[in-house]
Scaffold this active site. Structure first.
Site, short mmCIF file in Angstrom:
data_model
loop_
_atom_site.label_atom_id
_atom_site.label_comp_id
_atom_site.label_asym_id
_atom_site.label_seq_id
_atom_site.Cartn_x
_atom_site.Cartn_y
_atom_site.Cartn_z
N SER A 129 -20.68 -58.93 -40.24
CA SER A 129 -21.98 -58.90 -40.91
C SER A 129 -22.64 -60.27 -40.88
O SER A 129 -21.97 -61.29 -40.99
CB SER A 129 -21.84 -58.44 -42.36
OG SER A 129 -23.09 -58.48 -43.01
N LYS A 183 -16.75 -52.51 -44.22
CA LYS A 183 -18.06 -52.87 -43.65
C LYS A 183 -19.08 -51.76 -43.90
O LYS A 183 -20.26 -52.05 -44.18
CB LYS A 183 -17.91 -53.11 -42.14
CG LYS A 183 -19.23 -53.40 -41.40
CD LYS A 183 -19.99 -54.59 -41.97
CE LYS A 183 -21.06 -55.13 -41.04
NZ LYS A 183 -22.06 -54.18 -40.59
N HIS A 186 -20.16 -52.18 -47.41
CA HIS A 186 -21.06 -53.35 -47.42
C HIS A 186 -22.47 -52.93 -47.02
O HIS A 186 -23.45 -53.28 -47.69
CB HIS A 186 -20.53 -54.41 -46.45
CG HIS A 186 -21.52 -55.47 -46.07
ND1 HIS A 186 -22.56 -55.24 -45.19
CD2 HIS A 186 -21.64 -56.77 -46.44
CE1 HIS A 186 -23.28 -56.34 -45.05
NE2 HIS A 186 -22.74 -57.28 -45.79
N ASN A 187 -22.59 -52.16 -45.95
CA ASN A 187 -23.90 -51.74 -45.48
C ASN A 187 -24.58 -50.80 -46.47
O ASN A 187 -25.80 -50.82 -46.63
CB ASN A 187 -23.79 -51.09 -44.11
CG ASN A 187 -23.56 -52.10 -43.01
OD1 ASN A 187 -23.14 -53.23 -43.26
ND2 ASN A 187 -23.83 -51.71 -41.78
N GLU A 190 -25.94 -52.89 -49.08
CA GLU A 190 -27.13 -53.53 -48.48
C GLU A 190 -28.34 -52.60 -48.57
O GLU A 190 -29.44 -53.03 -48.94
CB GLU A 190 -26.82 -53.86 -47.02
CG GLU A 190 -27.95 -54.46 -46.22
CD GLU A 190 -27.54 -54.63 -44.76
OE1 GLU A 190 -28.32 -54.19 -43.88
OE2 GLU A 190 -26.46 -55.17 -44.50
#
Length: 482
Positions: A129, A183, A186-187, A190
């Site tokens: 990222s 991940k 995480h996105n 986001e």
């Protein structure tokens, strides 16, 4: 010619910048791209003077590497990854390592780890990222998969990662698809952060009638306080940017948001695991709604907009929006960590939640000040079930609650949609309430479908059915999980 330390396949923006980053940190990189011309342009352009060599075939790439060979894929997720792996496998030997640095589905990574293990090789699914800038100067890196590969790839990955307090933003996530799952979450966070920021902007712009320059000053100030983060920082930069005619460029950008799927995957996983990821789900749906631009324009013409005006103190309201944004952001992370905790139980991962916060502190898109507080929370209690049960986050949300409610109420009154912010507040209210109306839902299910229910005055695990109409009989439906 000296053999390379690592091979890299895929020379789009991320691949090129990672190769340059690796070279800057003392690693020799062999690069390959399906389109040879792109490889040549890179090697003869940005890579001039770097320890980067271009090759024209996969055979040449494998032949240029030190043993055990390490090859990183920076190609489109899905079938392309499988095609590249299939082409590489006949060329590799036992002990060689393939690293997938794209946004692959964690289930695909699970499958690929097993495939390479059968052949005596190692596969790592590695979330990266930070976008173009992070890839070049230090991303957040989330590797997982076959842990036998970690000692071989750790020096390289931790060297090129961002660093905060001299700690690399790269730690081993866990077995199988754990790295790509982290991940993915995480996105998802986001998506949530971006939607919350957009809602705060929308409320100030359309609800309070503030101009972009005034809003820009607000975001710049917020970035000096508890909301300090990469996304708040770049929002202030975006608001300050003028087009060639001197007007704000933002006002000329089409209000239809794109997405590449990782936020949707996060929501799907939450539904599959039964985790109430309400804020991130609303953020995904808000992007979907934005895509109906033409319908929205027609609907405004037909249905009109609310006529209410905001008779409020602008400065106090902006301060309230700041508190609402902060509290909602905490909920976003709390839900994301709930999802990772549940996934770890289901998939057998030993996730280190404090380490995840450390990795996210630098390089990545969601880096923010309070990730240190998340690390502290899990340092105090490694088995913390929810961030809201930690003193720091629980107190922060309670302090922000009055302003949060006023902000959501103002949005409802003015007809400014705040789907993520209000979903966050509803989650908070539901999570801390010991009794919810699900008893009525259970009664309804039993009434029309004989699905049975449990009773508060009897031990859990005993199921009952009522003949609500006197005509249904005693036969009940079986129990099952959705």
């Amino acid at each position: 010619m000296e053999n390379a330390d690592i091979g890299l396949i895929g020379l789009a923006v991320m691949g090129q910048n990672l190769a340059l980053n690796m070279s800057d940190h003392g690693f020799r990189v062999a690069v390959y791209n399906r389109t040879t011309e792109r490889m040549r342009e890179f090697v003869q352009g940005p890579a001039i003077g770097k320890a980067i060599i271009g090759v024209q075939t996969l055979e040449d790439l494998v032949g240029a590497l030190k043993a055990p060979r390490k090859i990183m894929l920076m190609v489109r997720a899905g079938k392309v990854v499988d095609d590249v792996i299939d082409s590489l496998l006949p060329l590799l030997e036992s002990g060689d390592i393939i690293i997938d640095g794209g946004n692959s589905k964690f289930t695909d990574t699970d499958r690929r780890v097993a495939l390479l293990q059968e052949k005596g090789m190692h596969f790592v699914g590695c979330g990266v990222s930070g976008g173009e800038e992070g890839a070049r100067h230090g991303p957040a890196i989330m590797p997982g998969g076959d842990e036998k590969a970690w000692p071989e790839i750790r020096p390289l990955l931790q060297s090129i990662a961002a660093r905060v307090d001299d700690v690399p933003c790269c730690q081993w996530m866990g077995s199988g698809g754990a790295g790509h799952y982290v991940k993915m979450v995480h996105n998802g966070i986001e998506y949530g952060d971006m939607q919350l920021i957009a809602e705060a902007y929308h409320l100030m712009r359309e609800g309070l009638g503030m101009n972009i320059d005034a809003i820009q000053k607000v975001f710049a100030r917020w970035n000096q306080g508890v909301l300090n983060s990469y996304l708040i920082e770049i929002t202030a930069d975006i608001l300050a940017y003028k087009d060639t005619d001197g007007e704000p460029l933002l006002d000329k950008i089409l209000d239809s948001a794109g997405q590449k799927g990782t936020g949707k995957w996060t929501g799907i996983s939450a539904l599959e695991l039964g985790v109430p990821l309400t804020l991130i789900g609303e953020a995904v749906f808000a992007r979907c709604l934005s895509a109906f631009k033409e319908q929205r324009v027609r609907a405004q013409q037909i249905l009109g907009l609310p006529s209410a005006d905001a008779d409020v103190d602008i400065d106090r309201t902006v301060d309230a929006i700041e508190q609402a944004l902060y509290a909602s952001k905490i909920i976003s992370y709390a839900q994301g960590y709930m999802l990772m905790w549940e996934a770890a139980q289901i998939y057998g991962w030993d996730l280190h939640y404090g380490d995840i916060a450390l990795v996210w502190r630098g390089g990545c898109i969601i880096r923010s000040r309070f990730l240190n507080n998340i690390k502290d929370a899990y340092a105090k209690d490694a088995h913390l079930e929810n961030l809201l049960l930690d003193d720091f986050f629980g107190d922060a949300v309670r302090v922000a609650e009055p302003a949060w409610r006023k902000t959501c109420g103002l949005g409802i009154e003015l007809g400014i949609p705040l789907p993520a912010m209000t979903a966050a507040l509803s989650f908070f209210d539901g999570y801390r309430r010991g009794r919810l109306p699900a008893n009525l839902i259970q009664a309804q299910r039993d009434y029309f479908g004989a699905h049975t229910y449990e009773r508060l005055d009897r031990p859990l695990g005993e199921y009952f059915h009522t003949d609500w109409t006197g005509e249904g009989g005693d036969v009940a439906s079986g129990q099952y999980d959705v």
